[in-house]
Design an enzyme around this catalytic site. Sequence first.
Site, PDB file in Angstrom:
ATOM      1  N   TYR A  32      49.230  24.030  50.031  1.00 26.61           N
ATOM      2  CA  TYR A  32      48.387  23.175  49.537  1.00 26.61           C
ATOM      3  C   TYR A  32      49.106  20.905  49.280  1.00 26.61           C
ATOM      4  O   TYR A  32      50.399  21.072  49.281  1.00 26.61           O
ATOM      5  CB  TYR A  32      47.612  23.293  48.649  1.00 26.61           C
ATOM      6  CG  TYR A  32      48.213  23.019  47.621  1.00 26.61           C
ATOM      7  CD1 TYR A  32      49.724  23.672  46.487  1.00 26.61           C
ATOM      8  CD2 TYR A  32      47.913  21.814  46.614  1.00 26.61           C
ATOM      9  CE1 TYR A  32      49.831  23.209  45.372  1.00 26.61           C
ATOM     10  CE2 TYR A  32      48.436  21.756  45.443  1.00 26.61           C
ATOM     11  CZ  TYR A  32      49.970  22.671  44.722  1.00 26.61           C
ATOM     12  OH  TYR A  32      49.860  22.371  43.450  1.00 26.61           O
ATOM     13  N   ARG A  51      55.322  16.630  54.325  1.00 25.19           N
ATOM     14  CA  ARG A  51      55.157  18.052  53.078  1.00 25.19           C
ATOM     15  C   ARG A  51      54.869  19.248  53.388  1.00 25.19           C
ATOM     16  O   ARG A  51      55.321  20.514  53.208  1.00 25.19           O
ATOM     17  CB  ARG A  51      55.150  17.475  52.218  1.00 25.19           C
ATOM     18  CG  ARG A  51      55.802  18.074  50.988  1.00 25.19           C
ATOM     19  CD  ARG A  51      55.963  18.228  49.313  1.00 25.19           C
ATOM     20  NE  ARG A  51      54.781  17.591  48.643  1.00 25.19           N
ATOM     21  CZ  ARG A  51      53.994  16.794  47.879  1.00 25.19           C
ATOM     22  NH1 ARG A  51      55.642  16.477  47.023  1.00 25.19           N
ATOM     23  NH2 ARG A  51      53.218  16.863  47.939  1.00 25.19           N
ATOM     24  N   LYS A 146      55.124  23.856  48.599  1.00 28.41           N
ATOM     25  CA  LYS A 146      54.570  23.366  48.067  1.00 28.41           C
ATOM     26  C   LYS A 146      53.292  24.487  47.614  1.00 28.41           C
ATOM     27  O   LYS A 146      52.252  24.846  48.844  1.00 28.41           O
ATOM     28  CB  LYS A 146      53.840  22.172  48.210  1.00 28.41           C
ATOM     29  CG  LYS A 146      52.298  21.758  47.176  1.00 28.41           C
ATOM     30  CD  LYS A 146      52.652  19.827  46.948  1.00 28.41           C
ATOM     31  CE  LYS A 146      51.272  19.939  45.521  1.00 28.41           C
ATOM     32  NZ  LYS A 146      51.872  19.309  44.152  1.00 28.41           N
ATOM     33  N   GLU A 178      62.040  20.717  36.032  1.00 32.77           N
ATOM     34  CA  GLU A 178      60.660  19.397  36.468  1.00 32.77           C
ATOM     35  C   GLU A 178      59.951  20.478  34.932  1.00 32.77           C
ATOM     36  O   GLU A 178      59.558  20.312  34.560  1.00 32.77           O
ATOM     37  CB  GLU A 178      59.944  19.488  37.896  1.00 32.77           C
ATOM     38  CG  GLU A 178      59.228  20.703  38.266  1.00 32.77           C
ATOM     39  CD  GLU A 178      58.861  20.815  39.632  1.00 32.77           C
ATOM     40  OE1 GLU A 178      58.772  19.849  40.554  1.00 32.77           O
ATOM     41  OE2 GLU A 178      58.880  22.300  40.266  1.00 32.77           O
ATOM     42  N   LEU A 202      59.978  20.513  43.643  1.00 32.58           N
ATOM     43  CA  LEU A 202      58.820  20.644  44.282  1.00 32.58           C
ATOM     44  C   LEU A 202      59.729  19.220  44.773  1.00 32.58           C
ATOM     45  O   LEU A 202      59.959  18.318  43.499  1.00 32.58           O
ATOM     46  CB  LEU A 202      57.422  19.935  43.955  1.00 32.58           C
ATOM     47  CG  LEU A 202      56.325  19.601  45.117  1.00 32.58           C
ATOM     48  CD1 LEU A 202      56.779  21.116  46.014  1.00 32.58           C
ATOM     49  CD2 LEU A 202      55.202  19.520  44.655  1.00 32.58           C
TER      50      LEU A 202
HETATM   51  N1  PMP Z   1      56.522  18.952  40.436  1.00 35.55           N
HETATM   52  C1  PMP Z   1      55.198  20.032  40.846  1.00 35.55           C
HETATM   53  C2  PMP Z   1      55.783  21.721  40.239  1.00 35.55           C
HETATM   54  C3  PMP Z   1      53.904  19.228  40.889  1.00 35.55           C
HETATM   55  O1  PMP Z   1      52.578  20.311  41.124  1.00 35.55           O
HETATM   56  C4  PMP Z   1      53.930  18.257  41.372  1.00 35.55           C
HETATM   57  C5  PMP Z   1      52.160  17.448  42.470  1.00 35.55           C
HETATM   58  N2  PMP Z   1      51.903  18.410  42.996  1.00 35.55           N
HETATM   59  C6  PMP Z   1      54.649  17.614  41.577  1.00 35.55           C
HETATM   60  C7  PMP Z   1      56.370  17.872  41.044  1.00 35.55           C
HETATM   61  C8  PMP Z   1      54.763  15.584  42.012  1.00 35.55           C
HETATM   62  O2  PMP Z   1      54.524  15.544  43.155  1.00 35.55           O
HETATM   63  P1  PMP Z   1      53.607  14.474  43.774  1.00 35.55           P
HETATM   64  O3  PMP Z   1      54.490  13.610  43.083  1.00 35.55           O
HETATM   65  O4  PMP Z   1      53.741  14.850  45.708  1.00 35.55           O
HETATM   66  O5  PMP Z   1      52.438  14.719  43.482  1.00 35.55           O
END
Ligand code: PMP
Length: 280
Positions: A32, A51, A146, A178, A202
């Site tokens: 997603y 991505r 993702k 993270e 991610l």
């Molecule tokens: N890490 C994780 C585990 C996440 O779920 C997200 C949000 N989707 C992010 C980092 C941040 O990613 P982004 O800046 O692309 O929203």
Amino acid sequence: MTIEYINGKFLTPGEAAVPVEERGHQFGDGVYEVIRFYGGTGFMLKEHLDRLERSAEEIKIQLKDGIGAIQKIIEEGVERSGMKDCYVYLQVTRGAAPRNHLFPLDTEPSIAMTVKPAVPLPQEKVNEGVSVITHPDERWANCYIKSLNLLPNILAKQTAYEQGCYEAVLHKDGRVTEASSSNIFIVKGDTVITTPLSREILPGITRMAVKDVCDIGAIRLEERHFTVDELKQADEVFVTSTTSEVLPVTKIDEKPVKGGSPGNLTKLIRELFCARTAES
Ligand code: PMP
């Protein structure tokens, strides 16, 4: 107006019925994206689509009509919604087929999407920062994908919520990876530090934007591992995501970060980031 879409059809919210044997539903067999539109433009839309394409490839889902077709669905959805500031949630699954772990033959992937109004971050969170807990990272080995499988993330975030906190910062073998739904940054002196990209995290699009603004603003940024102790002793801490943007963290496991209010570099990076979203 909120929009829902599934497999070629735009529907009234609540009207869509997903088949019981949909693999996203049965196995979490899909990927997603969440994309923020500011003033009618998808912020870093290309990076999100890249991505999504990579995530699908990694789990061997073939996007029949390519990523360009998905971009068109997103753009049509946002257009139909009439909203300029919204979130697009888009998921691609391996499709609906009789339950079997093996990939189904001749089944097309499902594409589902919602377009919802964006909720601006509460000013109080931006001004005062948020509290977080630290939590073991109990996820699988391929967090760079993702994937729809978010159970460990959900459980960690719920634990944080039940302790009055906004996020759970995850750690593995003493190192911070993270957060449950965001990337993490610390500041030590004049240096911003974030975990390097690997299979363990991610590759956040907001993280990428923060790297860019640090570059442009001549702010020193290091990508390296850091420990939970370093996190707790940092001068400043912030998390980043599409929905949280750049959000200061001012309390970790009930202890204030440094002075207990958002630091200057965090505020500067947030300003530079917001300027970028405004011009997107
Ligand atoms: N890490 C994780 C585990 C996440 O779920 C997200 C949000 N989707 C992010 C980092 C941040 O990613 P982004 O800046 O692309 O929203």
